[in-house]
Design an enzyme around this catalytic site. Structure first.
Site, PDB file in Angstrom:
ATOM      1  N   GLU A  70       5.082  -7.953   8.527  1.00 15.37           N
ATOM      2  CA  GLU A  70       4.482  -7.583   9.821  1.00 15.37           C
ATOM      3  C   GLU A  70       3.327  -6.609   9.652  1.00 15.37           C
ATOM      4  O   GLU A  70       2.569  -6.376  10.605  1.00 15.37           O
ATOM      5  CB  GLU A  70       5.553  -6.995  10.750  1.00 15.37           C
ATOM      6  N   HIS A  76       6.534  -5.665   3.703  1.00 15.71           N
ATOM      7  CA  HIS A  76       6.538  -5.737   5.173  1.00 15.71           C
ATOM      8  C   HIS A  76       5.561  -6.823   5.621  1.00 15.71           C
ATOM      9  O   HIS A  76       4.357  -6.571   5.722  1.00 15.71           O
ATOM     10  CB  HIS A  76       6.123  -4.391   5.768  1.00 15.71           C
ATOM     11  N   CYS A 103      12.448  -5.988   3.761  1.00 12.56           N
ATOM     12  CA  CYS A 103      12.450  -4.663   3.140  1.00 12.56           C
ATOM     13  C   CYS A 103      13.887  -4.283   2.747  1.00 12.56           C
ATOM     14  O   CYS A 103      14.500  -4.966   1.933  1.00 12.56           O
ATOM     15  CB  CYS A 103      11.792  -3.647   4.056  1.00 12.56           C
TER      16      CYS A 103
END
Length: 201
Positions: A185, A183, A79
């Site tokens: 995750e 992102h 990011c």
């Protein structure tokens, strides 16, 4: 061991949990020695570019990040961490980055019917092969939250592209240095595949 740099800016726990779920050893640390001795390093980041860069510098970790990237070990920016790899950003003024990849961070141009920031799922396309994108098919969906995008000077560094008001660089891959604007995750199976690919480099 993977070192996840803790400089007070980033979704540290969610990234840590993602690697742990994949069975990879990871440490969240702001200790220069631990970062230097790690096999791989991740630079996270959320929020505004200028604030992230300022915090990284004030905590004495800017040179640590540069040393890790120049060491040849796999280095991943996530990011705002990807944005910091570039020369500069125009977000809320002019702010210098780490200068690892020539280029600038710019605001998305306005477009009819499209609200900025980009928040939500969007597709990736792959202009070249990259080890962190191995096993993914064009159209793989990942999760974004951002108003600014990276514009590299050399298009050969672009590992993934995405459409949002324009076709922009959503991931980079050059030597041992990688970056993803989205992102991983928060991107389900696709994101875990990318993180697993990085951990196995």
């Amino acid at each position: 061991m993977i070192a996840l740099m803790d400089y007070g800016v980033g979704n540290l726990r969610s990234v840590e949990k993602a690697f742990e779920s994949l069975g990879h050893a990871i440490i969240v640390t702001s200790d220069p020695g631990e970062i230097a001795s790690a096999n791989k390093v991740i630079l996270p980041g959320v929020g505004a570019f200028g604030a992230a860069e300022k915090t990284l510098r004030e905590r004495g970790l800017e040179q640590v990040a540069l040393d890790a990237a120049h060491s040849g070990k796999p280095f991943l920016g996530i990011c705002v961490g990807m944005q910091l790899l570039f020369d500069a950003s125009e977000e809320m003024g002019e702010h210098p980055g780490l200068g690892l990849i020539p280029g600038r961070v710019q605001r998305f141009p306005d477009a009819p019917g499209i609200k900025i920031p980009q928040i939500g799922w969007n597709a990736l396309s792959f202009p070249k092969e990259s080890p962190i994108m191995a096993g993914l098919e064009p159209g793989a969906m990942v999760y974004f939250v951002h108003s600014f995008y990276c514009a590299p000077e050399d298009q050969s560094v672009v590992a993934a592209q995405t459409e949002f008001t324009l076709t922009y660089c959503s991931a980079v891959s050059v030597g041992n240095i990688f970056g993803v604007q989205f992102h991983p995750e928060k991107s389900g199976k696709i994101g875990l595949t990318i993180l697993d690919n990085f951990a196995r480099l």
